[in-house]
Design a protein around this motif. Structure first.
Motif, mmCIF file in Angstrom:
data_model
loop_
_atom_site.group_PDB
_atom_site.id
_atom_site.type_symbol
_atom_site.label_atom_id
_atom_site.label_comp_id
_atom_site.label_asym_id
_atom_site.label_seq_id
_atom_site.Cartn_x
_atom_site.Cartn_y
_atom_site.Cartn_z
ATOM 1 N N HIS A 28 0.811 -1.212 0.000
ATOM 2 C CA HIS A 28 0.000 0.000 0.000
ATOM 3 C C HIS A 28 0.850 1.270 0.000
ATOM 4 C CE1 HIS A 28 -3.698 -2.260 0.607
ATOM 5 N NE2 HIS A 28 -3.005 -3.020 1.424
ATOM 6 N N TRP A 29 2.032 1.206 0.595
ATOM 7 C CA TRP A 29 2.899 2.379 0.680
ATOM 8 C C TRP A 29 4.341 1.947 0.436
ATOM 9 C CZ3 TRP A 29 0.664 7.024 1.092
ATOM 10 C CH2 TRP A 29 -0.632 7.079 1.603
ATOM 11 N N VAL A 30 5.103 2.818 -0.236
ATOM 12 C CA VAL A 30 6.520 2.575 -0.468
ATOM 13 C C VAL A 30 7.283 3.804 0.024
ATOM 14 C CG1 VAL A 30 8.301 2.247 -2.222
ATOM 15 C CG2 VAL A 30 6.081 1.118 -2.480
ATOM 16 N N ILE A 43 5.351 7.076 -1.171
ATOM 17 C CA ILE A 43 4.562 6.885 -2.373
ATOM 18 C C ILE A 43 3.380 5.984 -2.046
ATOM 19 C CG2 ILE A 43 4.591 6.023 -4.741
ATOM 20 C CD1 ILE A 43 7.675 6.457 -4.640
ATOM 21 N N SER A 44 2.185 6.429 -2.382
ATOM 22 C CA SER A 44 0.982 5.630 -2.153
ATOM 23 C C SER A 44 0.810 4.637 -3.293
ATOM 24 C CB SER A 44 -0.242 6.537 -2.075
ATOM 25 O OG SER A 44 -1.413 5.740 -1.995
ATOM 26 N N LEU A 56 0.079 -2.953 -6.597
ATOM 27 C CA LEU A 56 1.443 -3.446 -6.507
ATOM 28 C C LEU A 56 1.481 -4.565 -5.478
ATOM 29 C CD1 LEU A 56 4.515 -3.197 -7.023
ATOM 30 C CD2 LEU A 56 4.562 -1.501 -5.195
ATOM 31 N N SER A 57 2.043 -5.698 -5.861
ATOM 32 C CA SER A 57 2.220 -6.787 -4.909
ATOM 33 C C SER A 57 3.581 -7.412 -5.155
ATOM 34 C CB SER A 57 1.108 -7.830 -5.037
ATOM 35 O OG SER A 57 1.203 -8.493 -6.272
ATOM 36 N N MET A 58 4.147 -7.968 -4.101
ATOM 37 C CA MET A 58 5.446 -8.620 -4.221
ATOM 38 C C MET A 58 5.604 -9.638 -3.102
ATOM 39 S SD MET A 58 7.897 -5.466 -2.957
ATOM 40 C CE MET A 58 9.381 -6.284 -3.435
ATOM 41 N N ALA A 59 6.565 -10.535 -3.287
ATOM 42 C CA ALA A 59 6.840 -11.540 -2.270
ATOM 43 C C ALA A 59 7.608 -10.879 -1.127
ATOM 44 C CB ALA A 59 7.647 -12.680 -2.867
#
Length: 108
Positions: A28-30, A43-44, A56-59
């Motif tokens: 959700h946030w970077v 960054i949202s 955005l999704s990641m392992a």
């Protein structure tokens, strides 16, 4: 013979699987930190409800945390650990205990 095909399949897709103890999670946030480490921007990654497939999704590491002094995750964690931001209650208030816990987790 019975296990030969599953073994071959596992060998074929091994590079596509996430690392052990990792699983896909929506981000959700970077927090993007400049290479010099002197500045950063938040960054949202949130998207409107109809565009959830573009999220955005990641392992990321997945280990069940329990206890009173849970350890932080390296590079991937909640705002409490990364920024020292306390969780809000359902009514939106933040207690001193919540602030103290957020600071303790951030220090960890």
């Amino acid at each position: 013979m019975l296990l030969q095909r599953p073994t071959e399949y596992g060998d074929r897709i091994a590079g596509e699987l996430p690392a052990e103890f990792y699983r896909e999670k929506q981000i959700h946030w970077v927090l993007d930190i400049a290479p010099d480490g002197l500045s950063a921007k938040l960054i949202s990654g949130k998207v409107p409800g109809r565009q959830r497939d573009q999220m955005l999704s990641m392992a990321v590491p997945y280990v069940q945390r329990s206890g009173t002094k849970v350890p932080p995750y390296l590079l991937v964690d909640t705002a409490e650990f990364v920024l020292g931001v306390p969780k809000k209650a359902k009514n939106g208030s933040v207690t001193e205990e919540d602030r103290a816990e957020a600071l303790r987790r951030n220090d960890a």
